[in-house]
Motif scaffolding. Structure first.
Motif, short mmCIF file in Angstrom:
data_model
loop_
_atom_site.label_atom_id
_atom_site.label_comp_id
_atom_site.label_asym_id
_atom_site.label_seq_id
_atom_site.Cartn_x
_atom_site.Cartn_y
_atom_site.Cartn_z
N LEU A 1 -4.22 1.75 1.60
CA LEU A 1 -2.92 1.16 1.34
C LEU A 1 -2.44 1.49 -0.07
CD1 LEU A 1 -3.52 -2.41 2.82
CD2 LEU A 1 -2.40 -0.50 3.93
N ASP B 1 2.72 -11.27 4.42
CA ASP B 1 2.75 -9.90 4.95
C ASP B 1 3.88 -9.71 5.96
OD1 ASP B 1 -0.88 -9.64 5.37
OD2 ASP B 1 0.37 -10.19 3.67
N ARG C 1 -8.31 -3.55 1.63
CA ARG C 1 -8.30 -4.81 0.89
C ARG C 1 -9.64 -5.04 0.22
NH1 ARG C 1 -4.73 -9.56 3.66
NH2 ARG C 1 -2.72 -8.52 3.37
N VAL D 1 1.70 2.60 14.94
CA VAL D 1 2.53 2.89 13.77
C VAL D 1 2.22 1.96 12.61
CG1 VAL D 1 4.42 4.00 14.98
CG2 VAL D 1 4.40 1.53 14.81
N ARG D 2 0.94 1.75 12.35
CA ARG D 2 0.58 0.94 11.20
C ARG D 2 -0.58 1.58 10.46
NH1 ARG D 2 -0.67 -1.90 16.06
NH2 ARG D 2 -2.89 -1.64 16.50
N LEU D 3 -0.86 1.06 9.25
CA LEU D 3 -1.92 1.66 8.44
C LEU D 3 -3.29 1.02 8.69
CD1 LEU D 3 -0.04 2.10 5.06
CD2 LEU D 3 -0.87 3.88 6.55
N SER D 4 -3.30 -0.18 9.25
CA SER D 4 -4.56 -0.89 9.56
C SER D 4 -5.55 -0.86 8.41
CB SER D 4 -5.23 -0.28 10.79
OG SER D 4 -4.48 -0.48 11.92
N ASP D 5 -5.10 -1.25 7.22
CA ASP D 5 -6.03 -1.40 6.10
C ASP D 5 -6.70 -0.10 5.68
OD1 ASP D 5 -7.85 -4.58 5.81
OD2 ASP D 5 -6.83 -3.34 4.34
N PHE D 6 -5.99 1.00 5.78
CA PHE D 6 -6.54 2.28 5.35
C PHE D 6 -5.72 2.84 4.21
CE2 PHE D 6 -8.97 5.94 5.43
CZ PHE D 6 -8.28 7.09 5.71
N HIS E 1 0.20 -6.04 1.00
CA HIS E 1 0.81 -6.73 2.13
C HIS E 1 1.05 -5.85 3.35
CE1 HIS E 1 1.84 -9.34 -1.30
NE2 HIS E 1 1.70 -10.30 -0.40
N LEU E 2 0.76 -4.56 3.24
CA LEU E 2 1.10 -3.67 4.35
C LEU E 2 -0.05 -3.41 5.29
CD1 LEU E 2 3.30 -1.04 2.55
CD2 LEU E 2 4.01 -2.92 4.00
N ARG E 3 -1.04 -4.29 5.25
CA ARG E 3 -2.26 -4.05 6.01
C ARG E 3 -2.01 -3.80 7.50
NH1 ARG E 3 -5.35 -8.92 7.31
NH2 ARG E 3 -7.06 -8.21 8.62
N LEU E 4 -1.27 -4.69 8.15
CA LEU E 4 -1.09 -4.57 9.61
C LEU E 4 0.38 -4.42 9.97
CD1 LEU E 4 -3.54 -7.37 10.70
CD2 LEU E 4 -3.88 -4.94 10.98
N THR E 5 1.18 -3.94 9.00
CA THR E 5 2.62 -3.87 9.24
C THR E 5 2.97 -2.70 10.12
OG1 THR E 5 2.82 -4.65 6.98
CG2 THR E 5 4.81 -3.86 8.01
N GLN E 6 3.73 -2.97 11.17
CA GLN E 6 4.24 -1.88 12.01
C GLN E 6 5.36 -1.21 11.25
OE1 GLN E 6 2.32 -1.51 14.45
NE2 GLN E 6 2.67 -2.90 16.13
#
Lengths: 267, 272
Positions: free
Chosen positions: A185, B214, A127, A178-183, B236-241
């Protein structure tokens, strides 16, 4: 590269030991990637969100980073010999000044190497990267280098930290999350995401092969999906292209001035 | 060299063949028994009970599924966290609108009132009216608690005026709501502010004018072997499982429940 602290807990050692093992694993994995002919690797080393960890842990991580970057500079001849370029992506202004200098030096000394590239995401969140792209574009508009109608997704892509990099084909996240954690995106919108339960310091070559196999099996379906996508490319106008090229050149000049400023700062 | 080449081709064939069999076998298993993810050791004991209670026998008719979900729904709300907004990514070539409306109904019965339906080809958007009509038809059969909620179906992101927190909101998205929409937001910000004034807070504030927010969970329907986001709005996919579920034609209630329980057991550390 997730799972260092969980690994440290599992082995009953200190967290910083886990991070150190994580770094050793990184060098090993990079060797495998080089042997496999993978041209570009991006690793998520430190997120801006990680600054919220305890002061002690952040200090330890910064010291580890200093040690490793210094080692990297010592090995720069070997890197130049193999044609390996180092790029650090992220908001390096948030780091301590001496680390900033080390980072800039590593980038400058391996700038001309293009055979294989290692991108280290340090002090990075996706972000923040997208916000930075918007502020670069705003700078361009203010300096009369751009018009507002020039702003589209392609221009934003060219203003990201990863503008000189190839599009990632495969993203591997370890330790079962199972997430991208702001990497990455923005960059991974049409990329194979592979999630594995293995902790990073325990990542083996077989795990890498499994990930690559998944990527290979996924690729035909992914390519077809991209062909069927609903976005049509607009026709390029020559007048705009010149203006945009000029803006991008000026932006690179601004960037190199910033780096010069960091490397010539007094200790 | 010829022998080595032959050996390579042979090995490659064997590995691909075994892999294909493995994939076909897993799909078969999916069909016959409930999908229990391998992180069940992290679930509290009541989750296991809940999962057994929801194992639907093959051939159960639609009425049973709905009743089951209504009882399950209230239990799920008490147990673990539920996502507020679920994004459904459909990767199949053909979409069956009746089936999708049923899946939306399942989500609503479980207590999720904000659902995005996304496909990269943009077919969903053309079915917008059909989905609206069918969903309103289905909403007439909701139990009393849910009947009072109105159902709105939106095309893409909407602003506050058109969004009602108390109703059931379904958003139909395509790739134009992803990167192009971000470019549009960028044009708006650049037009209004000086470049020194632009920071993450400003961009977040502008993006937050639009709903849906999100997604906490993204479900990828279909038989892709790995997760992909296929152009869903990257901001919007920052913390999406991200979880994969079977094809929307084959998915059963217990698949969905086990996915929700799996979601509930995930731990978010937010960088700390």
């Amino acid at each position: 590269m997730d799972g260092n602290r969980r690994f440290a807990n599992k082995c009953g050692v200190k967290k910083i030991e886990g991070h150190s093992k994580g770094f050793d694993k990184l060098t090993e994995v990079l060797q495998w990637c080089l042997s496999l002919g993978i041209k570009e690797v991006t690793v998520y080393a430190f997120s801006i969100e990680n600054f919220r960890r305890s002061q002690e842990e952040v200090e330890q991580l910064m010291s580890l980073a200093r040690e490793k970057f210094k080692r990297l500079l010592e090995e720069k001849d070997k890197l130049n010999e193999h044609g390996i370029g180092i790029r650090v992506i992220g908001n390096i202004a948030l780091l301590p000044t001496d680390l900033q200098r080390l980072v800039v030096e590593s980038m400058e000394s391996t700038k001309s190497n293009t055979k294989a590239v290692l991108n280290i995401a340090f002090s990075y969140t996706s972000r923040e990267e997208m916000t930075h792209a918007i502020s670069e574009v705003a700078w361009g508009v203010q300096e009369d280098l751009l018009e507002i109608e020039d702003i589209d997704e392609e221009l934003i892509q060219k203003c990201l930290y990863t503008r000189h990099s190839l599009k990632p084909d495969l993203l591997i996240r370890t330790s079962g999350e199972v997430r991208l954690s702001d990497f990455l995106l923005w960059q991974t919108t049409c990329c194979t995401l592979y999630f594995t339960h293995v902790l990073w310091p325990e990542f083996a070559i077989w795990d890498l092969c499994k990930a690559i196999l998944h990527y290979q099996k996924n690729l035909p379906i992914l390519m077809e999906a991209q062909r069927n996508s609903c976005i049509t490319r607009p026709l390029p106008y020559t007048k705009n292209s010149e203006r945009i090229e000029h803006f991008l050149t000026e932006m690179e000049v601004k960037e190199s001035q910033f780096r010069n400023h960091i490397s010539t700062q007094a200790t | 060299m010829g022998v080595l080449n032959l050996l390579y081709v042979f090995l490659h064939f064997i590995i691909t063949y075994i892999h294909n069999i493995h994939v076909a076998f897993s799909e078969l298993i999916d069909r016959i028994k409930p999908v229990v993810k391998d992180r069940t050791y992290l679930w509290p004991a009541d989750c296991h009970v809940l999962l057994s209670a929801t194992t639907v026998k093959l051939g159960a008719n639609v009425k049973d599924e709905r009743l089951l979900l209504q009882t399950v729904g209230s239990d799920l709300k008490l147990l673990q966290k539920l996502p507020i907004h679920i994004a459904c990514l459909f990767t199949e070539k053909d979409v069956n609108i009746d089936r999708i409306v049923t899946i939306v109904e399942w989500f609503v019965s479980m207590g999720v009132y904000c659902i995005s339906l996304y496909d990269h080809k943009g077919c969903m958007v053309s079915y917008h009216d059909e989905i609206k009509i069918k969903l309103k038809g289905v909403a007439a059969n909701f139990p009393n608690g849910l009947k009072s909620k109105s159902v709105s179906v939106h095309k893409g992101f909407t602003t506050k005026e058109f969004f009602n927190l108390d109703s059931i909101n379904v958003f139909i998205m395509n790739q134009h709501d992803g990167k192009p929409m971000f470019a549009q937001v960028a044009r708006q910000i650049v037009g209004e502010l000086n470049y020194c004034q632009i920071d993450q807070g400003v961009v977040e504030h502008t993006m937050n004018q639009f709903y849906p927010k999100d997604p906490e969970l993204m479900l990828q329907f279909g038989s892709f072997l790995s997760n992909t986001t296929l152009g869903y709005s990257p901001w919007h996919l920052r913390l999406t499982q991200m979880m994969r579920v079977p094809n929307h034609m084959r998915i059963r209630v217990d698949h969905l429940v086990s996915t929700m329980l799996e979601y509930g057991s995930c731990q978010q550390r937010y960088g700390k």
